[in-house]
Scaffold this motif. Structure first.
Motif, short mmCIF file in Angstrom:
data_model
loop_
_atom_site.label_atom_id
_atom_site.label_comp_id
_atom_site.label_asym_id
_atom_site.label_seq_id
_atom_site.Cartn_x
_atom_site.Cartn_y
_atom_site.Cartn_z
N TRP A 3 0.84 -1.19 0.00
CA TRP A 3 0.00 0.00 0.00
C TRP A 3 0.87 1.25 0.00
CZ3 TRP A 3 -4.45 -1.33 -1.57
CH2 TRP A 3 -5.07 -2.50 -1.14
N ASP A 4 0.36 2.30 -0.60
CA ASP A 4 1.09 3.57 -0.67
C ASP A 4 1.25 4.24 0.69
OD1 ASP A 4 1.31 3.30 -3.41
OD2 ASP A 4 -0.36 4.64 -3.87
N MET A 5 0.31 3.98 1.59
CA MET A 5 0.33 4.60 2.91
C MET A 5 -0.02 3.55 3.96
SD MET A 5 -1.67 8.13 1.94
CE MET A 5 -1.59 8.74 3.60
N ALA A 6 0.31 3.86 5.21
CA ALA A 6 0.03 2.95 6.32
C ALA A 6 -1.47 2.99 6.67
CB ALA A 6 0.85 3.35 7.53
N ASN A 7 -1.91 1.96 7.35
CA ASN A 7 -3.25 1.89 7.95
C ASN A 7 -4.40 2.10 6.96
OD1 ASN A 7 -2.03 1.56 10.55
ND2 ASN A 7 -1.66 3.77 10.54
N PRO A 8 -4.44 1.37 5.86
CA PRO A 8 -5.55 1.55 4.92
C PRO A 8 -6.84 0.93 5.44
CG PRO A 8 -4.23 -0.30 4.23
CD PRO A 8 -3.52 0.32 5.42
N PHE A 9 -7.96 1.47 4.99
CA PHE A 9 -9.24 0.79 5.11
C PHE A 9 -9.42 0.08 3.78
CE2 PHE A 9 -13.71 0.28 4.26
CZ PHE A 9 -14.16 -0.29 5.46
N VAL A 10 -9.66 -1.23 3.79
CA VAL A 10 -9.63 -2.04 2.58
C VAL A 10 -10.94 -2.80 2.38
CG1 VAL A 10 -8.44 -3.93 1.39
CG2 VAL A 10 -7.14 -2.35 2.84
N ILE A 11 -11.42 -2.81 1.13
CA ILE A 11 -12.55 -3.67 0.76
C ILE A 11 -12.10 -4.62 -0.34
CG2 ILE A 11 -14.28 -1.96 1.41
CD1 ILE A 11 -14.78 -1.57 -1.66
N ASP A 12 -12.76 -5.76 -0.40
CA ASP A 12 -12.52 -6.74 -1.46
C ASP A 12 -13.52 -6.51 -2.59
OD1 ASP A 12 -10.46 -8.10 -0.04
OD2 ASP A 12 -11.99 -9.16 1.12
N ILE A 13 -13.05 -6.67 -3.81
CA ILE A 13 -13.88 -6.51 -5.01
C ILE A 13 -13.62 -7.71 -5.92
CG2 ILE A 13 -14.21 -5.12 -7.12
CD1 ILE A 13 -13.24 -2.69 -5.42
N ILE A 14 -14.68 -8.24 -6.49
CA ILE A 14 -14.56 -9.25 -7.54
C ILE A 14 -15.15 -8.65 -8.81
CG2 ILE A 14 -15.23 -11.55 -8.35
CD1 ILE A 14 -15.24 -12.44 -5.42
N VAL A 15 -14.38 -8.64 -9.88
CA VAL A 15 -14.83 -8.05 -11.14
C VAL A 15 -15.89 -8.95 -11.76
CG1 VAL A 15 -14.13 -7.20 -13.40
CG2 VAL A 15 -12.52 -7.07 -11.48
N GLY A 16 -17.09 -8.40 -11.91
CA GLY A 16 -18.21 -9.16 -12.46
C GLY A 16 -18.35 -8.98 -13.96
N ALA A 17 -19.16 -9.85 -14.57
CA ALA A 17 -19.40 -9.79 -16.01
C ALA A 17 -19.99 -8.43 -16.42
CB ALA A 17 -20.33 -10.92 -16.44
N ASP A 18 -20.84 -7.85 -15.58
CA ASP A 18 -21.46 -6.56 -15.89
C ASP A 18 -20.46 -5.40 -15.82
OD1 ASP A 18 -23.89 -7.82 -16.27
OD2 ASP A 18 -24.67 -7.29 -14.28
N ASP A 19 -19.31 -5.63 -15.22
CA ASP A 19 -18.28 -4.59 -15.12
C ASP A 19 -17.46 -4.45 -16.40
OD1 ASP A 19 -19.02 -4.24 -12.43
OD2 ASP A 19 -17.54 -5.70 -11.74
N ILE A 20 -17.56 -5.43 -17.28
CA ILE A 20 -16.71 -5.50 -18.48
C ILE A 20 -17.34 -4.73 -19.63
CG2 ILE A 20 -15.60 -7.09 -20.11
CD1 ILE A 20 -14.60 -7.23 -17.12
N ASP A 21 -16.50 -3.96 -20.34
CA ASP A 21 -16.99 -3.18 -21.48
C ASP A 21 -16.64 -3.87 -22.80
OD1 ASP A 21 -14.28 -2.61 -21.97
OD2 ASP A 21 -14.42 -0.56 -21.20
N GLY A 22 -16.90 -3.20 -23.88
CA GLY A 22 -16.64 -3.75 -25.21
C GLY A 22 -15.19 -4.03 -25.50
N LEU A 23 -14.28 -3.47 -24.73
CA LEU A 23 -12.85 -3.71 -24.93
C LEU A 23 -12.35 -4.91 -24.14
CD1 LEU A 23 -11.58 -0.01 -24.84
CD2 LEU A 23 -12.19 -1.41 -26.83
N GLY A 24 -13.26 -5.53 -23.36
CA GLY A 24 -12.90 -6.76 -22.66
C GLY A 24 -12.31 -6.58 -21.28
#
Length: 149
Positions: A3-24
């Motif tokens: 991480w760029d800085m100490a003590n981050p607040f972090v969430i997990d993300i999973i890239v879904g099919a709906d997140d994808i655009d025409g460029l893949g």
């Protein structure tokens, strides 16, 4: 995680099919929604949820995003988004920084800075932060310099 800085607040993300655009790959607008999700979850963690916003008739509204898109995300990838509150005038404005990393290879996909202003919900006009915002967001305020390795 690098991480760029100490003590981050972090969430997990999973890239879904709906997140994808025409460029893949994940669409740039989706990254903005991830920034909002991370900021909102951090606010909730700090005790400043929608109920508290409504009780206080105040909210933090985005006035500016600065985003550096550094690498692409693809469907089914697991990502982690971190945020830090890096500046607050304890009156109207507050800045957050963000970093999005793909843990699989440690690549940073995005760095961003968002500026928020405190508004009165009933009027939509800028208003001073209530003490609850100063205390809640203030407890997460981080120094601007990067953490030492």
């Amino acid at each position: 995680m690098n991480w760029d800085m100490a003590n981050p607040f972090v969430i997990d993300i999973i890239v879904g099919a709906d997140d994808i655009d025409g460029l893949g790959h994940a669409n740039n607008a989706v990254y903005v929604s991830w920034l909002e999700r991370c900021a909102w979850r951090h606010s909730q963690f700090l005790g400043l949820d929608l109920v508290e916003y409504q009780r206080l008739d105040r909210a933090m509204a985005v006035t500016r995003h600065e985003i550096d898109y550094l690498a692409s995300a693809y469907e089914d990838q697991e990502l982690q988004m971190a945020t830090w509150i890096v500046e607050s005038d304890q009156r109207l404005k507050m800045d957050r920084r963000f970093q999005l990393i793909r843990p699989q290879d440690g690549v940073t996909l995005l760095r961003a800075k968002t500026t928020f202003v405190c508004i009165e919900l009933s009027s939509g006009k800028p208003k001073r932060m209530p003490p609850e915002f100063i205390d809640g967001y203030g407890q997460a305020l981080q120094p601007v310099f990067p953490m030492e390795l």
